[in-house]
Write a protein that holds these residues in place. Structure first.
Motif, PDB file in Angstrom:
ATOM      1  N   LEU A  55      59.600  55.229  28.281  1.00 44.99           N
ATOM      2  CA  LEU A  55      58.757  55.657  29.397  1.00 44.99           C
ATOM      3  C   LEU A  55      58.520  54.496  30.350  1.00 44.99           C
ATOM      4  N   PHE A  56      58.723  54.737  31.638  1.00 47.70           N
ATOM      5  CA  PHE A  56      58.551  53.708  32.648  1.00 47.70           C
ATOM      6  C   PHE A  56      58.039  54.366  33.920  1.00 47.70           C
ATOM      7  N   LEU A  57      57.340  53.590  34.743  1.00 46.54           N
ATOM      8  CA  LEU A  57      56.848  54.140  36.005  1.00 46.54           C
ATOM      9  C   LEU A  57      58.009  54.686  36.831  1.00 46.54           C
ATOM     10  N   GLN A  58      57.802  55.860  37.413  1.00 46.05           N
ATOM     11  CA  GLN A  58      58.844  56.594  38.108  1.00 46.05           C
ATOM     12  C   GLN A  58      58.999  56.165  39.574  1.00 46.05           C
ATOM     13  N   ASP A  59      57.924  56.275  40.343  1.00 48.49           N
ATOM     14  CA  ASP A  59      57.985  55.986  41.774  1.00 48.49           C
ATOM     15  C   ASP A  59      56.602  55.590  42.282  1.00 48.49           C
ATOM     16  N   ASN A  60      56.514  55.324  43.600  1.00 46.70           N
ATOM     17  CA  ASN A  60      55.265  54.892  44.227  1.00 46.70           C
ATOM     18  C   ASN A  60      54.638  53.705  43.490  1.00 46.70           C
ATOM     19  N   ILE A  61      55.493  52.793  43.037  1.00 47.77           N
ATOM     20  CA  ILE A  61      55.058  51.639  42.259  1.00 47.77           C
ATOM     21  C   ILE A  61      54.607  50.514  43.190  1.00 47.77           C
ATOM     22  N   SER A  62      53.425  50.000  42.919  1.00 49.09           N
ATOM     23  CA  SER A  62      52.946  48.812  43.622  1.00 49.09           C
ATOM     24  C   SER A  62      52.226  47.927  42.617  1.00 49.09           C
ATOM     25  N   ALA A  63      52.127  46.664  42.951  1.00 49.10           N
ATOM     26  CA  ALA A  63      51.446  45.704  42.079  1.00 49.10           C
ATOM     27  C   ALA A  63      50.657  44.735  42.943  1.00 49.10           C
ATOM     28  N   GLU A  64      49.433  44.483  42.524  1.00 51.23           N
ATOM     29  CA  GLU A  64      48.559  43.515  43.202  1.00 51.23           C
ATOM     30  C   GLU A  64      48.340  42.352  42.246  1.00 51.23           C
ATOM     31  N   TYR A  65      48.884  41.177  42.604  1.00 50.05           N
ATOM     32  CA  TYR A  65      48.776  39.973  41.782  1.00 50.05           C
ATOM     33  C   TYR A  65      47.620  39.120  42.291  1.00 50.05           C
ATOM     34  N   THR A  66      46.787  38.639  41.357  1.00 54.36           N
ATOM     35  CA  THR A  66      45.650  37.790  41.714  1.00 54.36           C
ATOM     36  C   THR A  66      45.604  36.583  40.786  1.00 54.36           C
ATOM     37  N   LEU A  67      44.959  35.531  41.254  1.00 59.64           N
ATOM     38  CA  LEU A  67      44.754  34.319  40.462  1.00 59.64           C
ATOM     39  C   LEU A  67      43.264  34.135  40.241  1.00 59.64           C
ATOM     40  N   ASP A  68      42.883  33.759  39.015  1.00 58.52           N
ATOM     41  CA  ASP A  68      41.472  33.453  38.782  1.00 58.52           C
ATOM     42  C   ASP A  68      41.235  31.970  39.052  1.00 58.52           C
ATOM     43  N   GLY A  69      40.027  31.511  38.863  1.00 51.54           N
ATOM     44  CA  GLY A  69      39.666  30.132  39.153  1.00 51.54           C
ATOM     45  C   GLY A  69      40.417  29.098  38.338  1.00 51.54           C
ATOM     46  N   GLU A  70      40.962  29.510  37.188  1.00 45.42           N
ATOM     47  CA  GLU A  70      41.709  28.593  36.324  1.00 45.42           C
ATOM     48  C   GLU A  70      43.214  28.676  36.555  1.00 45.42           C
ATOM     49  N   GLY A  71      43.636  29.501  37.517  1.00 48.08           N
ATOM     50  CA  GLY A  71      45.056  29.623  37.834  1.00 48.08           C
ATOM     51  C   GLY A  71      45.808  30.646  37.017  1.00 48.08           C
ATOM     52  N   THR A  72      45.118  31.463  36.222  1.00 48.74           N
ATOM     53  CA  THR A  72      45.780  32.513  35.446  1.00 48.74           C
ATOM     54  C   THR A  72      46.070  33.698  36.348  1.00 48.74           C
ATOM     55  N   MET A  73      47.302  34.176  36.305  1.00 38.45           N
ATOM     56  CA  MET A  73      47.689  35.307  37.136  1.00 38.45           C
ATOM     57  C   MET A  73      47.520  36.613  36.368  1.00 38.45           C
ATOM     58  N   THR A  74      46.946  37.607  37.030  1.00 43.01           N
ATOM     59  CA  THR A  74      46.836  38.964  36.497  1.00 43.01           C
ATOM     60  C   THR A  74      47.384  39.918  37.536  1.00 43.01           C
ATOM     61  N   ALA A  75      47.664  41.135  37.100  1.00 40.66           N
ATOM     62  CA  ALA A  75      48.163  42.146  38.029  1.00 40.66           C
ATOM     63  C   ALA A  75      47.596  43.504  37.670  1.00 40.66           C
ATOM     64  N   SER A  76      47.333  44.279  38.689  1.00 42.52           N
ATOM     65  CA  SER A  76      47.031  45.695  38.494  1.00 42.52           C
ATOM     66  C   SER A  76      48.141  46.453  39.200  1.00 42.52           C
ATOM     67  N   SER A  77      48.756  47.366  38.478  1.00 45.36           N
ATOM     68  CA  SER A  77      49.893  48.124  38.999  1.00 45.36           C
ATOM     69  C   SER A  77      49.573  49.602  39.003  1.00 45.36           C
ATOM     70  N   LYS A  78      50.181  50.286  39.943  1.00 42.91           N
ATOM     71  CA  LYS A  78      50.063  51.739  40.032  1.00 42.91           C
ATOM     72  C   LYS A  78      51.457  52.320  40.196  1.00 42.91           C
TER      73      LYS A  78
END
Length: 196
Positions: A55-78
């Motif tokens: 199972l994998f995302l089909q379409d309309n995929i976007s990702a928002e990458y952010t950095l916290d104060g310590e430089g760790t990257m996270t992402a929220s995807s839709k």
């Protein structure tokens, strides 16, 4: 006739050397030099992808990458996912990235979780093969390897800052990079209709 034989032999050797240099061993794939997290952060839209097994995302995929104060990257995807073979719904994913080797920051490890019970959770390598930070990014992950070091189950997403895609010049760069990770012709276009 003798010149033709030499020309043919030289052409054959050139092609052989090119093919021998084009290795599909995953550990030989080049990633973005001097990767900069702060320039990579922000919103990206998937314009094409090569799916892994399952199972994998089909379409309309976007990702928002952010950095916290310590430089760790996270992402929220839709993106939309197809359930039961016919039901398309929007889904959310979250991921956190770590860098196992600080000398190669573009080779990250991604821990992800679906924000609904039907989505999977786990971890994959997350390599940024190339990006210019302003237009395109090519990501790659190999989940399992063959004994010879080539990828058995992998995936790749081509991201754009613009949901409408790339200019012809950027498209040429992306196609070259697809060839370098041995995935030429394996990508499908990702619909960006604003559904999610």
């Amino acid at each position: 006739m003798k010149c033709f034989k030499y020309f043919f032999l030289a052409a054959f050797i050139t092609i052989f050397e090119h093919c021998r240099g084009q290795t599909c061993v995953v550990d030989n794939f080049k990633v973005k030099d001097d990767f900069e997290f702060n320039r990579y952060a922000g919103k990206w839209y998937a314009v094409s992808k090569k799916d892994p097994e399952g199972l994998f995302l089909q379409d309309n995929i976007s990702a928002e990458y952010t950095l916290d104060g310590e430089g760790t990257m996270t992402a929220s995807s839709k993106g939309r996912v197809k359930l039961f073979g016919f039901w398309l719904i929007c889904a959310d994913m979250a991921a956190q990235y770590s860098v196992p080797d600080p000398t190669t920051p573009a080779k990250m490890y991604m821990t992800y979780q679906g924000l609904a019970s039907y989505l999977s959770s786990g971890g994959d390598n997350y390599w940024v093969i190339d990006t210019d930070y302003d237009n395109y990014a090519i990501t790659y992950a190999c989940r399992t390897l063959h004994e010879d070091g080539t990828c058995n189950d992998g995936y790749s997403i081509i991201f754009s800052r613009n949901p409408r895609g790339f200019s012809p010049a950027i498209t040429r760069i992306v196609r070259q990079k697809q060839e370098e990770i041995c995935m030429t012709g394996q990508f499908q276009t990702v619909l960006q209709s604003g559904a999610c």
